[in-house]
Design a protein around this motif. Sequence first.
Motif: not given
Length: 232
Positions: A107-111
């Motif tokens: 989630i963090s990588a593509v937010l």
Amino acid sequence: MSRAARLLELLQVLRRHRQPVAGAALAQQLGISLRTLYRDIASLQAQGAAIEGEAGLGYLLKPGFVLPPLMFTAEELEALVLGSRWVIKRGKDARLAEAARRALDKISAVLPAEARHQLDSHALLVGPAPAEPAESPWLARLRAAIRDEQILGLTYRDLKGRLSERRIWPFALGYFEQVELVVAWCEQRQALRNFRVDHIQALQDTGQRYPRPRQALLKEWQAQEKIAAARN
């Protein structure tokens, strides 16, 4: 609420329903007029959203339609992070905890940058457990059996210390502060039963699929729980 946020919320509301929803009910949930709802439905359909139905009949979002990814509000991000951290810190299922870590990383990588900052600076913390949770040897196998609707052989010790051999159809897991319960159809008792996971002595994979759909068993159990609650 901006129009873009309202359209996204409309899609989210439709996703929660498996049967057509009346336009008036949708408008009430969103706090908008029926005229505005019809315009929003038409706008989403023009943009490719697979919404079926019409005024007077209700609306349904067809299965398989994927929402634009990772458009979370601040509170939705807080809920995701808090729930994942609880699984990581308080759970007894090491594989599920690792899955929660990977999910947060993905989630963090593509937010977007602003949302990633909200995720990384999340300030809702999970407190320590009353005692260090001991890893369960059974939870991962039970989850797999539930997903695949598989019959399990079970060696079980009841609250009086008596051992018994069962064949069960597991269809749900309940996570509580101190214990986990597997909800299953017990072939020996010919009834729905709850089994404490920490009282399981052994599990045997049978390779057999149980004959009733998991969802049907879950609905039967929920109806049984409602009747029991009404009596109390």
